[in-house]
Design an enzyme around this catalytic site. Structure first.
Site, mmCIF file in Angstrom:
data_model
loop_
_atom_site.group_PDB
_atom_site.id
_atom_site.type_symbol
_atom_site.label_atom_id
_atom_site.label_comp_id
_atom_site.label_asym_id
_atom_site.label_seq_id
_atom_site.Cartn_x
_atom_site.Cartn_y
_atom_site.Cartn_z
ATOM 1 N N SER A 116 0.791 -1.228 0.000
ATOM 2 C CA SER A 116 0.000 0.000 0.000
ATOM 3 C C SER A 116 0.823 1.276 0.000
ATOM 4 C CB SER A 116 -0.960 0.010 1.187
ATOM 5 O OG SER A 116 -2.055 -0.844 0.935
ATOM 6 N N TYR A 222 -10.766 2.369 5.210
ATOM 7 C CA TYR A 222 -9.669 2.079 4.287
ATOM 8 C C TYR A 222 -10.116 1.034 3.273
ATOM 9 C CZ TYR A 222 -4.694 1.347 3.114
ATOM 10 O OH TYR A 222 -3.475 1.282 2.495
ATOM 11 N N ASN A 224 -9.037 -0.545 -0.735
ATOM 12 C CA ASN A 224 -8.213 -0.560 -1.941
ATOM 13 C C ASN A 224 -8.989 -0.075 -3.158
ATOM 14 O OD1 ASN A 224 -5.749 -1.658 -0.790
ATOM 15 N ND2 ASN A 224 -6.895 -3.558 -0.536
ATOM 16 N N GLY A 363 3.168 -0.424 4.058
ATOM 17 C CA GLY A 363 2.334 -1.291 3.257
ATOM 18 C C GLY A 363 2.739 -2.743 3.341
#
Length: 419
Positions: A116, A222, A224, A363
């Site tokens: 990330s 959060y 993606n 990440g």
């Protein structure tokens, strides 16, 4: 996924253990100096002349940093490579093993999956398009991606701040607290599918097939999905691929030759340490080498490959104002919501004894690797690192939380406890 997140283990409907992000703890954040809004605007695209020339690692004896690296191995990780840049120059070091069963340490110039940490790169490109007048921060994303049927209340700003409410395609919570599986990103299902290819549009459409988690702009979670949509926005607005725009705007001007947008590529090029994934199969624990994996699963959100040197070059240039105009950099670093998240950056206050606020985006891809990227506000002090998982029976999130404070104390607090 961001390694800065606290994680927990829960059970899905199939009773398989699934690891997922939990709400990040609130962090106090100091007010950004008004000077950030002053000064001439930097060009939207960096130029080669503006590239900070990296110094060769001096190898000076700094046993406190080597000890901090060793702490991660002692916590159960297979290995770590780290780079620190500060007023003493550059320091690089590593500890642990490059590969299980061998004695060689991880290479300090090794490539790794950055997970990330990719989001900071994606956010930077989107903000460059904002600076050029091609994208509006508060414009509906549906204006740029009309075929996806997005809620018109969702703005570009909401994507970058994780306030869109969209389902996370790698799995997300339902309102009743149960976990709804998405594309396999953990356990045996991920191991068996880790070479499968996905297109960004496939990922987006899967997310949009699920009910939203909350009304746009009313909460923060959060996901993606937000950054894969940002990738699609970049491609639509520019008419070029995300990889090409990343090369043109950031990687080539900053001469980040070891950073790659891999697409469907599964190999780590050049020297690298091996990362491993421990999972259960029919009640038996197994360990698999996952140096090879296809991270098209996290397009624009967690798929890039880099090195500690390149990450240092990038975060130093970004914080130093070489990639964005000052007002947009200030916006990027403005924390919102319970996460204290800006645009592709976590904002963290270490307290007055450590000089105040630092900016980071750590990440981890689904398995095997972790990346750390930290910087002070002016980019003069940075920490970049890669950790690799091994075969130890540990919870990586707990081990991370155990090892991180000592590392931050040594790098940003001159060896003193934060506070």
């Amino acid at each position: 996924m961001n390694l800065g997140a606290m994680t927990k283990t829960t059970r899905g409907t199939d009773n398989n253990r699934v690891r997922m992000p939990r709400v990040f703890r609130r962090v106090a954040v100091t007010t950004l100096a008004a000077a950030l809004l002053a000064g001439a605007a930097a060009p939207g695209v960096a130029t080669a002349d503006s590239r900070p020339v990296p110094k060769a690692a001096t190898g000076q004896d700094r046993p406190e940093l080597q000890k901090a690296v060793q702490t991660w191995v002692d916590a159960g990780f297979a290995g770590m490579q780290m780079r620190v840049h500060d007023q003493q120059g550059d320091w690089v070091g590593s500890a642990g093993v490059r590969k299980l069963g061998q004695t060689a340490k991880p290479p300090t110039n090794g490539r790794f999956w950055i997970g990330s940490t990719t989001k900071t790169f994606t956010a930077t490109v989107v903000l460059q398009l904002v600076a050029e007048g091609k994208v509006g921060l508060d414009a509906p994303v549906a204006n740029y991606l009309p075929k996806l049927g997005l809620d018109r209340r969702i703005t570009v700003r909401m994507l970058l701040q994780h306030t869109s409410g969209l389902f996370n395609y790698t799995g997300d919570f339902n309102d009743d607290g149960t976990w709804e599986l998405g594309i396999p990103a953990a356990g045996k299902d991920w191991v068996d599918n880790r070479f499968r290819s996905y297109t960004p549009e496939q990922l987006a459409r899967l997310a949009l097939s699920k009910p939203p988690r909350f009304e746009p702009g009313t909460d923060q979670r959060y996901a993606n999905t937000n950054y894969t949509l940002a990738l699609l926005l970049i491609e639509k607005v520019t008419g070029h691929s995300y990889a090409d725009e990343m090369q043109r705007r950031i990687l080539r001007p900053l001469r980040m030759r070891d950073t790659v947008v891999p697409g469907n590529r599964t190999n780590l090029p050049g020297p690298h340490a091996h990362g491993y994934y421990r999972y259960q199969d029919a009640g038996e624990w197994k360990v698999v080498d996952v140096a090879r994996q296809n991270l098209s699963l996290l397009a624009g959100a967690g798929d890039m490959i880099s090195t500690t040197q390149d990450l240092q070059t990038f975060i130093s240039a970004l914080m130093g104002g070489k990639l964005l105009p000052a007002p947009l950099l200030a916006e990027m670093r403005k924390p919102v919501g319970p996460y204290g998240y800006g645009f592709g950056l976590w904002v963290q206050d270490l307290g007055p004894s450590c000089g105040g606020t630092i900016y980071q985006h750590n990440g981890s891809p689904p398995g095997g690797y972790g990346a750390l990227m930290y910087s002070t506000a002016d980019g003069s002090k940075t920490l970049t690192a890669s950790i690799t998982m091994g075969d130890a029976a540990i919870d990586p999130a707990s081990a991370y939380q155990k090892a991180l404070p000592e590392l931050l104390k040594q790098v940003f607090c001159d060896g003193q406890a934060a506070g």
